[in-house]
Design an enzyme around this catalytic site. Structure first.
Site, PDB file in Angstrom:
ATOM      1  N   TYR A 292      36.308  21.413   0.737  1.00  0.00           N
ATOM      2  CA  TYR A 292      37.268  21.716   1.801  1.00  0.00           C
ATOM      3  C   TYR A 292      37.866  20.446   2.418  1.00  0.00           C
ATOM      4  O   TYR A 292      38.416  20.477   3.515  1.00  0.00           O
ATOM      5  CB  TYR A 292      36.588  22.525   2.913  1.00  0.00           C
ATOM      6  CG  TYR A 292      36.380  23.997   2.613  1.00  0.00           C
ATOM      7  CD1 TYR A 292      35.885  24.431   1.389  1.00  0.00           C
ATOM      8  CD2 TYR A 292      36.657  24.961   3.571  1.00  0.00           C
ATOM      9  CE1 TYR A 292      35.674  25.774   1.128  1.00  0.00           C
ATOM     10  CE2 TYR A 292      36.448  26.313   3.314  1.00  0.00           C
ATOM     11  CZ  TYR A 292      35.956  26.707   2.095  1.00  0.00           C
ATOM     12  OH  TYR A 292      35.749  28.045   1.853  1.00  0.00           O
TER      13      TYR A 292
ATOM     14  N   LYS B 194      26.130  22.802  -8.907  1.00  0.00           N
ATOM     15  CA  LYS B 194      26.644  23.111 -10.251  1.00  0.00           C
ATOM     16  C   LYS B 194      26.696  21.781 -10.995  1.00  0.00           C
ATOM     17  O   LYS B 194      27.751  21.341 -11.476  1.00  0.00           O
ATOM     18  CB  LYS B 194      28.032  23.766 -10.128  1.00  0.00           C
ATOM     19  CG  LYS B 194      28.625  24.276 -11.409  1.00  0.00           C
ATOM     20  CD  LYS B 194      27.905  25.467 -12.019  1.00  0.00           C
ATOM     21  CE  LYS B 194      28.452  25.748 -13.412  1.00  0.00           C
ATOM     22  NZ  LYS B 194      27.670  26.753 -14.145  1.00  0.00           N
TER      23      LYS B 194
ATOM     24  N   ASP C 243      25.645  29.739 -10.339  1.00  0.00           N
ATOM     25  CA  ASP C 243      25.775  31.023 -11.046  1.00  0.00           C
ATOM     26  C   ASP C 243      24.423  31.738 -11.098  1.00  0.00           C
ATOM     27  O   ASP C 243      24.317  32.939 -10.827  1.00  0.00           O
ATOM     28  CB  ASP C 243      26.388  30.845 -12.450  1.00  0.00           C
ATOM     29  CG  ASP C 243      25.834  29.647 -13.217  1.00  0.00           C
ATOM     30  OD1 ASP C 243      24.990  28.918 -12.675  1.00  0.00           O
ATOM     31  OD2 ASP C 243      26.252  29.453 -14.381  1.00  0.00           O
TER      32      ASP C 243
ATOM     33  N   ASP D  54      30.224  29.188   1.283  1.00  0.00           N
ATOM     34  CA  ASP D  54      31.158  30.253   1.656  1.00  0.00           C
ATOM     35  C   ASP D  54      30.953  31.469   0.756  1.00  0.00           C
ATOM     36  O   ASP D  54      30.806  32.597   1.220  1.00  0.00           O
ATOM     37  CB  ASP D  54      32.599  29.743   1.537  1.00  0.00           C
ATOM     38  CG  ASP D  54      33.607  30.849   1.792  1.00  0.00           C
ATOM     39  OD1 ASP D  54      33.442  31.566   2.790  1.00  0.00           O
ATOM     40  OD2 ASP D  54      34.539  31.006   0.973  1.00  0.00           O
TER      41      ASP D  54
ATOM     42  N   ASP E 243      29.191  35.595   1.662  1.00  0.00           N
ATOM     43  CA  ASP E 243      29.727  36.958   1.537  1.00  0.00           C
ATOM     44  C   ASP E 243      28.742  37.780   0.704  1.00  0.00           C
ATOM     45  O   ASP E 243      28.505  38.956   0.979  1.00  0.00           O
ATOM     46  CB  ASP E 243      31.112  36.971   0.872  1.00  0.00           C
ATOM     47  CG  ASP E 243      32.251  37.019   1.899  1.00  0.00           C
ATOM     48  OD1 ASP E 243      32.095  36.418   2.983  1.00  0.00           O
ATOM     49  OD2 ASP E 243      33.290  37.663   1.621  1.00  0.00           O
TER      50      ASP E 243
HETATM   51  C1  IPM Z   1      34.476  31.818   6.291  1.00  0.00           C
HETATM   52  C2  IPM Z   1      35.878  31.998   5.777  1.00  0.00           C
HETATM   53  C3  IPM Z   1      36.640  30.685   5.790  1.00  0.00           C
HETATM   54  C4  IPM Z   1      35.893  29.661   4.962  1.00  0.00           C
HETATM   55  C5  IPM Z   1      38.072  30.797   5.255  1.00  0.00           C
HETATM   56  C6  IPM Z   1      38.804  31.880   5.917  1.00  0.00           C
HETATM   57  C7  IPM Z   1      38.790  29.496   5.283  1.00  0.00           C
HETATM   58  O1  IPM Z   1      35.878  32.572   4.521  1.00  0.00           O
HETATM   59  O2  IPM Z   1      34.312  31.380   7.434  1.00  0.00           O
HETATM   60  O3  IPM Z   1      33.542  32.146   5.561  1.00  0.00           O
HETATM   61  O4  IPM Z   1      36.004  29.635   3.748  1.00  0.00           O
HETATM   62  O5  IPM Z   1      35.185  28.866   5.565  1.00  0.00           O
HETATM   63 MN    MN Z   2      33.931  33.193   3.865  1.00  0.00          MN
END
Ligand code: IPM
Ligand code: MN
Ligand code: NAD
Length: 365
Positions: free
Chosen positions: A136, A188, A221, A245, A249
């Site tokens: 990032y 990775k 992975d 990130d 999720d």
């Molecule tokens: C998160 C989000 C952000 C990230 C995006 C929206 C830039 O997905 O906070 O997890 O990748 O950090």
């Molecule tokens: Mn995210």
């Protein structure tokens, strides 16, 4: 005690979950004998349409005096995501050196796990995501844009300073959690030998400072596979910005819903304010329907209280959320219920008040 909080609801369901969580934080403050001064900052996509920027040019200067920042979500289908995110959320994380992004993943009682056979309490780990550099870093550019020879380049940047400190934070956290006392590093390095090979090396070096903590290194992975196959084995996971990130999720999904996953962007040196937010985004698909799950933001609020050294109030919020989930009295549709943001908030507030009476009763004896 009075805490000064900068509130940035942002976009979409940020405007629905932030007010709900603030009601719960207010109730926790009343019970804990402390107060908040909330300052609402109307930054986000509407601000962009009006002023051509997501937040004012002096935004960081204005945020600096606050104790903490409470953030909703950002993202609007009418604007490119890299404009909105790089105009608001990411500059705050970087500008305030919030290098440790802490994202707990807990399977609560009453929550249906999409993985077969997993019992509540079995999944309980925390991802520590590097939050200021890595993939990032915003270094790159386009050459000959829109032409047939267009070139896109985006560099990932890993510094010794940045890598060491986030890995050290993860080991410290494993000590403080005192659970499985295990740190799993996710990289990775088979494909990205320079940056990720470097990360692996630093991980091994830092691990030597923590002989009481076990270690494990996984390729990303395989880590995704193992989070599905054996999520109960993890304790603290440390990963780069992008991998962290993606993994969070996934960890939100295996613990029931993105609507339950909180996040803390910490500046551990406390030189600058830290920021607390849900893991999820602005959820344009459900905005305005009153069904956004406010629990992730409430739990982020609890993490904020922990950071403000109000652990009893933090636990009270966590325990009220836990109780509402277990009783299944009010659940939003992401958790299979028919509840709304409002009914869930009312149930959590009700539970907080009940707990307060129990404590008051005990104290009186
Ligand atoms: C998160 C989000 C952000 C990230 C995006 C929206 C830039 O997905 O906070 O997890 O990748 O950090
Ligand atoms: Mn995210
Ligand atoms: P999202 O997290 O907004 O939504 C993903 C899915 O989860 C959607 O189906 C949504 O309805 C559901 N969901 C999310 N939060 C929920 C909640 N509290 N209760 C119930 N359901 C919930 O991710 P997306 O759809 O990929 O992105 C939407 C926008 O948000 C994009 O602009 C994206 O860039 C942005 N985004 C921002 C952040 C952030 O501000 N930290 C995080 C992720 C995505």
């Amino acid at each position: 005690m009075m805490y000064r909080v900068a509130v940035i609801p942002g976009d979409g369901i940020g405007h629905e979950v932030i007010p709900a969580a603030i009601r719960v934080l207010e109730a926790a403050g009343q019970r804990g004998g402390f107060q908040f001064e909330w300052e609402y900052l109307p930054w986000g996509s509407e601000h962009y349409f009006e002023h051509g920027r997501m937040m004012p040019a002096d935004a960081l200067d204005r945020l600096r005096p606050f104790d903490v920042i409470f953030f909703g979500a950002v993202g609007d289908p009418r604007i490119q995501d890299n404009v909105t995110l790089n105009g608001l959320l990411l500059p705050i994380r970087r500008g305030f050196d919030q290098y440790a992004c802490v994202r707990p993943a807990v399977l609560y009682p009453g929550v249906r796990c999409p993985l077969a056979g997993r019992q509540p309490g079995e999944i309980d780990f925390t991802v520590v995501r590097e939050n200021t550099e890595g993939e990032y870093a915003q270094i790159g550019g386009l050459l000959y844009p829109d032409g047939p020879h267009e070139v896109a380049m985006q560099a990932a940047m890993f510094t010794r300073h940045g890598t060491e400190r986030v890995i050290r934070f993860a080991f410290d956290l494993a000590r403080r959690r005192n659970a499985k006392r295990l740190v799993t590093s996710v990289t990775k390095s088979n494909a990205q030998g320079f940056s990720m090979g470097f990360w692996d090396r630093v991980f091994t070096e830092v691990a030597r400072e923590f002989p009481d903590i076990r270690t494990e290194s996984l390729l990303v992975d395989a880590a995704c596979m193992d989070l599905v196959r054996r999520p109960q084995d993890f304790d603290v996971i440390v990963a780069s910005n992008l991998f962290g990130d993606i993994l969070t999720d996934l960890s939100a999904a295996i613990t029931g819903s993105l609507g339950l996953a909180p996040s803390a962007n910490l500046n551990p040196t406390r030189t600058f304010p830290s920021m607390f937010e849900p893991v999820h985004g602005s959820a344009p698909d459900i905005v305005g329907r009153g069904i956004a799950n406010p629990m992730a933001t409430m739990l982020a609020g609890a993490m904020m209280l922990d950071f403000l050294e109000q652990p009893t109030a933090a636990q009270a919020i966590e325990s009220a959320v836990r109780h509402v989930l277990a009783s299944q009295s009010a659940l939003t549709p992401d958790l299979g219920g028919t509840g709304t943001t409002e009914t869930v908030t009312a149930a959590v507030l009700d539970q907080l008040n009940k707990d307060q009476k129990v404590y008051a009763g005990k104290g009186a004896k």
